[in-house]
Design an enzyme around this catalytic site. Structure first.
Site, short mmCIF file in Angstrom:
data_model
loop_
_atom_site.label_atom_id
_atom_site.label_comp_id
_atom_site.label_asym_id
_atom_site.label_seq_id
_atom_site.Cartn_x
_atom_site.Cartn_y
_atom_site.Cartn_z
CG ASN A 14 -2.32 -0.88 1.20
OD1 ASN A 14 -2.88 -0.32 0.04
ND2 ASN A 14 -2.21 -2.16 1.91
CG LEU A 92 -1.23 4.14 16.53
CD1 LEU A 92 -1.46 4.82 15.17
CD2 LEU A 92 0.74 3.85 16.45
CG ASN A 106 -5.34 1.33 9.59
OD1 ASN A 106 -4.80 0.83 8.66
ND2 ASN A 106 -6.29 0.41 10.11
CG HIS A 108 -9.96 -3.26 8.20
ND1 HIS A 108 -9.35 -4.20 9.27
CD2 HIS A 108 -10.68 -3.70 8.74
CE1 HIS A 108 -9.69 -4.76 9.79
NE2 HIS A 108 -10.93 -4.58 9.30
CG ASP A 140 -11.31 5.99 16.80
OD1 ASP A 140 -11.06 4.81 16.71
OD2 ASP A 140 -12.85 6.64 16.81
CD GLU A 141 -8.00 7.67 22.55
OE1 GLU A 141 -7.97 7.35 23.22
OE2 GLU A 141 -7.09 8.94 22.78
N GLY A 142 -10.03 3.14 18.94
CA GLY A 142 -10.65 2.07 18.56
C GLY A 142 -9.68 1.32 18.68
CG ASP A 144 -9.45 -1.80 12.74
OD1 ASP A 144 -8.79 -1.40 12.51
OD2 ASP A 144 -9.29 -3.04 12.53
CD GLU A 173 -5.66 -3.82 1.71
OE1 GLU A 173 -5.17 -3.08 2.25
OE2 GLU A 173 -6.77 -5.02 1.83
C1 GRF Z 1 -3.69 -4.46 4.18
O1 GRF Z 1 -4.32 -5.83 3.58
C2 GRF Z 1 -4.39 -4.00 4.74
O2 GRF Z 1 -5.96 -3.28 4.30
C3 GRF Z 1 -3.84 -4.38 6.36
O3 GRF Z 1 -2.47 -5.03 6.14
C4 GRF Z 1 -1.94 -4.93 4.91
C5 GRF Z 1 -0.72 -4.46 4.64
O4 GRF Z 1 -0.97 -5.11 3.24
N1 GRF Z 1 -3.99 -3.21 7.34
P1 GRF Z 1 0.53 -4.51 2.97
O5 GRF Z 1 1.68 -4.85 4.30
O6 GRF Z 1 0.07 -2.86 2.31
O7 GRF Z 1 1.41 -5.41 1.47
#
Ligand code: GRF
Length: 191
Positions: A14, A92, A106, A108, A140-142, A144, A173
């Site tokens: 990513n 965090l 983030n 997810h 935030d603090e939770g 996801d 992603e």
């Molecule tokens: C991804 O699937 C992301 O959604 C999750 O962790 C994975 C990270 O993949 N949080 P990369 O390190 O970006 O290839």
């Protein structure tokens, strides 16, 4: 130009997608620093190849609050405007979240609020949902739980395995993160 601090723990695909979107001129931002809490993370190699300022900061055996204080120091020194978690596999501390309140993103691999936490793709697969996907959200603090910026849907196909599904989600992603980041940057107060 908006300065990004990217936190990774592994592969970093990513992070690469964000960097490539910048290189293609699709995202008005610059990568001010990349930090991995895992010293041999593959993503650090990519950072090195492209001459991006990278830091390996081993989190093993360091108390979360102390480690996060060091992270904040590096991010402040690099004058980071937005922090992008990209496969950063460490929670965090509230202290960190307050230091960058409303400026941490983030990604997810599920359609939050469905399937938060680890192994989101396996959770969706086991739940036999017909559609899953990925989400970019403010942190935030939770776990996801922060406000959603953007989502992309991915169908679960009859022949899917967790691996094939995860690979198709990952493709989305890579498109979604730069797009959501552009939206977050557009919404930043002008300085
Ligand atoms: C991804 O699937 C992301 O959604 C999750 O962790 C994975 C990270 O993949 N949080 P990369 O390190 O970006 O290839």
């Amino acid at each position: 130009m908006t300065r990004l601090g990217i936190l990774i723990s592994g592969r970093g695909s990513n992070f690469q997608a964000i960097h490539q979107a910048i290189e293609r001129g699709e995202l008005a931002a610059e990568i001010a620093c990349v930090i991995s809490n895992v010293p041999d993370a593959a993503g650090l190699g990519y950072a090195q190849t492209y001459g991006l300022p990278a830091h390996a900061l081993d989190s093993k055996g360091i108390k979360r609050a102390d480690f996060d204080t060091r992270l904040i120091g590096i991010l402040h020194d690099a004058k980071v405007d937005l922090v992008c978690l990209a496969g950063y596999m460490r929670l965090l501390s509230p202290h960190f979240i307050q230091a960058f309140a409303g400026r941490i993103l983030n990604i997810h691999p599920s359609l939050l609020p469905a399937f938060p936490g680890l192994d989101a793709q396996s959770q969706a697969f086991a739940a036999r949902v017909k559609t899953t996907g990925c989400t970019v959200h403010f942190v935030d603090e939770g776990l996801d739980t922060g406000p959603v910026i953007a989502q992309a849907q991915v169908p679960v196909l009859p022949a899917d395995t967790v691996e094939s599904l995860s690979a198709r989600i990952l493709q989305q992603e890579h498109l979604l993160y730069p797009r959501a980041l552009a939206m977050a940057i557009a919404a930043l107060p002008k300085s």
